[in-house]
Scaffold this motif. Structure first.
Motif, PDB file in Angstrom:
ATOM      1  N   UNK A 150       0.807  -1.227   0.000  1.00 11.91           N
ATOM      2  CA  UNK A 150       0.000   0.000   0.000  1.00 11.91           C
ATOM      3  C   UNK A 150       0.844   1.283   0.000  1.00 11.91           C
ATOM      4  N   UNK A 151       2.044   1.234   0.600  1.00 12.56           N
ATOM      5  CA  UNK A 151       2.876   2.438   0.648  1.00 12.56           C
ATOM      6  C   UNK A 151       3.506   2.766  -0.707  1.00 12.56           C
ATOM      7  N   UNK A 152       3.404   1.806  -1.638  1.00 16.82           N
ATOM      8  CA  UNK A 152       3.989   2.040  -2.960  1.00 16.82           C
ATOM      9  C   UNK A 152       2.970   2.595  -3.950  1.00 16.82           C
ATOM     10  N   UNK A 153       1.686   2.656  -3.524  1.00 13.50           N
ATOM     11  CA  UNK A 153       0.648   3.139  -4.445  1.00 13.50           C
ATOM     12  C   UNK A 153       0.860   4.627  -4.759  1.00 13.50           C
ATOM     13  N   UNK A 154       0.855   4.941  -6.043  1.00 11.33           N
ATOM     14  CA  UNK A 154       0.960   6.348  -6.452  1.00 11.33           C
ATOM     15  C   UNK A 154      -0.246   6.756  -7.301  1.00 11.33           C
ATOM     16  N   UNK A 155      -1.074   5.748  -7.686  1.00 10.56           N
ATOM     17  CA  UNK A 155      -2.282   6.068  -8.439  1.00 10.56           C
ATOM     18  C   UNK A 155      -3.493   5.526  -7.686  1.00 10.56           C
ATOM     19  N   UNK A 156      -4.644   6.010  -8.052  1.00 11.28           N
ATOM     20  CA  UNK A 156      -5.877   5.625  -7.385  1.00 11.28           C
ATOM     21  C   UNK A 156      -6.333   4.213  -7.742  1.00 11.28           C
ATOM     22  N   UNK A 157      -5.950   3.726  -8.921  1.00  8.07           N
ATOM     23  CA  UNK A 157      -6.490   2.466  -9.429  1.00  8.07           C
ATOM     24  C   UNK A 157      -6.211   1.270  -8.517  1.00  8.07           C
ATOM     25  N   UNK A 158      -4.924   0.990  -8.145  1.00  7.18           N
ATOM     26  CA  UNK A 158      -4.693  -0.187  -7.290  1.00  7.18           C
ATOM     27  C   UNK A 158      -5.333  -0.044  -5.914  1.00  7.18           C
ATOM     28  N   UNK A 159      -5.295   1.146  -5.343  1.00 12.59           N
ATOM     29  CA  UNK A 159      -5.893   1.355  -4.027  1.00 12.59           C
ATOM     30  C   UNK A 159      -7.389   1.116  -4.081  1.00 12.59           C
ATOM     31  N   UNK A 160      -8.046   1.674  -5.101  1.00 10.04           N
ATOM     32  CA  UNK A 160      -9.485   1.493  -5.268  1.00 10.04           C
ATOM     33  C   UNK A 160      -9.828   0.023  -5.482  1.00 10.04           C
ATOM     34  N   UNK A 161      -9.001  -0.668  -6.268  1.00 15.16           N
ATOM     35  CA  UNK A 161      -9.235  -2.094  -6.535  1.00 15.16           C
ATOM     36  C   UNK A 161      -9.159  -2.919  -5.250  1.00 15.16           C
ATOM     37  N   UNK A 162      -8.109  -2.656  -4.435  1.00 13.17           N
ATOM     38  CA  UNK A 162      -7.959  -3.410  -3.188  1.00 13.17           C
ATOM     39  C   UNK A 162      -9.109  -3.129  -2.225  1.00 13.17           C
ATOM     40  N   UNK A 163      -9.424  -1.880  -1.999  1.00 11.34           N
ATOM     41  CA  UNK A 163     -10.472  -1.546  -1.034  1.00 11.34           C
ATOM     42  C   UNK A 163     -11.842  -2.068  -1.481  1.00 11.34           C
ATOM     43  N   UNK A 164     -12.131  -1.984  -2.774  1.00 14.70           N
ATOM     44  CA  UNK A 164     -13.394  -2.529  -3.287  1.00 14.70           C
ATOM     45  C   UNK A 164     -13.434  -4.039  -3.105  1.00 14.70           C
ATOM     46  N   UNK A 165     -12.286  -4.672  -3.342  1.00 10.56           N
ATOM     47  CA  UNK A 165     -12.174  -6.128  -3.151  1.00 10.56           C
ATOM     48  C   UNK A 165     -12.472  -6.507  -1.708  1.00 10.56           C
ATOM     49  N   UNK A 166     -11.943  -5.720  -0.751  1.00  5.71           N
ATOM     50  CA  UNK A 166     -12.159  -6.023   0.668  1.00  5.71           C
ATOM     51  C   UNK A 166     -13.634  -5.916   1.037  1.00  5.71           C
ATOM     52  N   UNK A 167     -14.301  -4.900   0.533  1.00  2.00           N
ATOM     53  CA  UNK A 167     -15.722  -4.736   0.835  1.00  2.00           C
ATOM     54  C   UNK A 167     -16.520  -5.945   0.341  1.00  2.00           C
ATOM     55  N   UNK A 168     -16.238  -6.383  -0.891  1.00  2.58           N
ATOM     56  CA  UNK A 168     -16.945  -7.537  -1.446  1.00  2.58           C
ATOM     57  C   UNK A 168     -16.569  -8.832  -0.725  1.00  2.58           C
ATOM     58  N   UNK A 169     -15.296  -8.949  -0.331  1.00  2.02           N
ATOM     59  CA  UNK A 169     -14.860 -10.145   0.387  1.00  2.02           C
ATOM     60  C   UNK A 169     -15.507 -10.230   1.766  1.00  2.02           C
ATOM     61  N   UNK A 170     -15.625  -9.091   2.451  1.00  2.00           N
ATOM     62  CA  UNK A 170     -16.271  -9.095   3.764  1.00  2.00           C
ATOM     63  C   UNK A 170     -17.702  -9.604   3.658  1.00  2.00           C
ATOM     64  N   UNK A 171     -18.425  -9.134   2.648  1.00  2.00           N
ATOM     65  CA  UNK A 171     -19.810  -9.567   2.467  1.00  2.00           C
ATOM     66  C   UNK A 171     -19.894 -11.036   2.061  1.00  2.00           C
ATOM     67  N   UNK A 172     -18.971 -11.464   1.186  1.00  2.00           N
ATOM     68  CA  UNK A 172     -18.975 -12.856   0.747  1.00  2.00           C
ATOM     69  C   UNK A 172     -18.637 -13.793   1.901  1.00  2.00           C
ATOM     70  N   UNK A 173     -17.705 -13.372   2.740  1.00  2.00           N
ATOM     71  CA  UNK A 173     -17.335 -14.172   3.908  1.00  2.00           C
ATOM     72  C   UNK A 173     -18.544 -14.352   4.833  1.00  2.00           C
TER      73      UNK A 173
END
Length: 420
Positions: free
Chosen positions: A60-83
């Motif tokens: 996460x400390x290497x992110x310089x654009x919004x795309x990877x950060x947005x992808x990870x956080x969106x993934x976590x939200x969906x994973x929490x619900x799926x879990x």
């Protein structure tokens, strides 16, 4: 690496090996129960969830654009619900609830899950719960709404745990604790942002679930199997009733001077009946239903020999491609003949019916005999100990179920469900 990153990564590094151990144990186990298959799926997904979160923490400390950060956080939200969805599915299967209320709850939960997955996807393009700017995650005031599905799912499992009469006290406590720990952790995490308290709670809750539910269930089933084997021998031996043997031999004896061919056929069938009863004593596994059906037909043929027109038999067999405990349906047929039909002077009809639906193979044994008071069966009356033993074997050996319906003067219907 800052303190928060180290703390969160440590949780993942502890959780992933623990989950892998549980996954391997379930994979190598022979004869997995249906609930264990759902538990395995839940563990595999949770392990992937932790692995993704670990990767995120390290990158996460290497992110310089919004795309990877947005992808990870969106993934976590969906994973929490799926879990949460997978845990709910495991709980429903473990509770062995097949009633209409549970089906309705399950359908509503699935629909609610799909709604939240859709909201998580929409959030990527039009922020609803959070947004990412300059590779930095920022919560919106509506963020607590993103956790409603998780809370509703835990509340649903909690309610089903409280009202469930099929699970023991230890299992109830374990499920209740599992429902409370993540719920409390989500609330606490709002006061200590950046620390993965929710992930830590999942590790603790899973260990409680494994120790007090799955491990205890296996131990209980092992002890129950031993007790059931002893009861099984008693009930199987009771099938060879001395008066039945005497009456059958007397009937064969009277046939010899009248119709030797028929007498020989009856003797062959009687020999087969005894052989099947005795061989079943050493058979601890499951057998194809058509083998049980053959034994039922042998028994009924002998009874027809004795009672002629007083006993009518109807077979309505739409499926026989499933396994059952040996001598589990034949005692139900014998009970229908002896305690239902033959107590009527004019006799009656026994119907053996099989069919399948989406969830189970169904066997019905129906008679239009004298019937009995079902409350005496459900209260454990000694006259119906045979029925109770059959139900015990069906529940323990194939995790099935058996229902008894009867009305005095009209007859009895026994329904056995062998879940797929």
């Amino acid at each position: 690496m800052d303190v928060k990153t180290a703390f969160n990564s440590a949780i993942c590094l502890i959780a992933i090996p623990i989950l892998l151990i549980h996954i391997v144990n379930l994979l190598i186990k022979k004869g997995k129960r249906r609930d264990e298959m759902f538990l395995l799926l839940f563990f595999v997904f949770t392990a992937v969830h932790f692995a993704v979160y670990l990767i995120f923490n390290l990158l996460k400390h290497t992110f310089v654009s919004n795309v990877p950060a947005l992808a990870f956080y969106s993934c976590f939200y969906m994973m929490n619900n799926t879990e949460s969805f997978l845990f709910f599915a495991f709980a429903i299967v473990f509770f062995s609830r097949k009633d209409k209320v549970s089906e309705a709850i399950g359908a509503a939960n699935f629909a609610f899950y799909l709604v939240y997955i859709a909201l998580d996807i929409i959030n990527i393009f039009h922020p609803i719960f959070f947004y990412v700017e300059n590779a930095t995650y920022t919560r919106l005031p509506t963020m607590p709404l993103s956790q409603i599905y998780e809370f509703v799912t835990l509340a649903g499992v909690f309610v089903l745990t409280i009202i469930n009469k099929k699970i023991n006290r230890t299992e109830k406590i374990a499920f209740i604790i599992y429902c409370f720990i993540p719920a409390v952790a989500v609330i606490v995490q709002d006061f200590v942002p950046g620390y993965a308290i929710g992930y830590l709670s999942i590790v603790i809750a899973i260990e409680i679930l494994v120790l007090f539910v799955n491990v205890q269930k296996n131990a209980d089933l092992a002890n129950e199997a031993k007790r059931n084997k002893e009861a099984e021998i008693k009930i199987m031996m009771s099938q060879i009733q001395p008066h039945f043997i005497y009456n059958t031999l007397s009937s064969i004896s009277t046939l010899i001077p009248i119709d030797q061919a028929k007498a020989q056929n009856a003797l062959d069938e009687f020999t087969e009946y005894l052989r099947a009863n005795l061989s079943a004593l050493s058979d601890t596994g499951l057998i194809p239903f058509n083998e049980e059906l053959k034994h039922i037909k042998t028994y009924l043929s002998l009874e027809k020999l004795r009672f002629n027109e007083r006993l009518n038999v109807v077979f309505d067999i739409k499926t026989d491609d499933f396994l059952i405990p040996p001598l589990s349906i034949q005692p139900l047929v014998e009970n229908a003949v002896k305690h239902g039909i033959l107590k009527n002077l004019e006799g009656g009809t026994v119907t053996i019916r099989t069919y399948e639906n989406r969830d189970a193979f169904i066997i019905e044994v129906i008679d239009d005999g004298v019937g009995f008071d079902v409350s005496k069966y459900t209260s454990g009356g000694s006259k119906h100990i045979g029925l109770q033993n059959v139900k015990s074997r069906i529940v323990s050996m194939v995790r099935g179920d058996m229902e008894v319906e009867s009305e005095i003067g009209k007859g009895t219907k026994i329904t056995v469900a062998i879940y797929k």
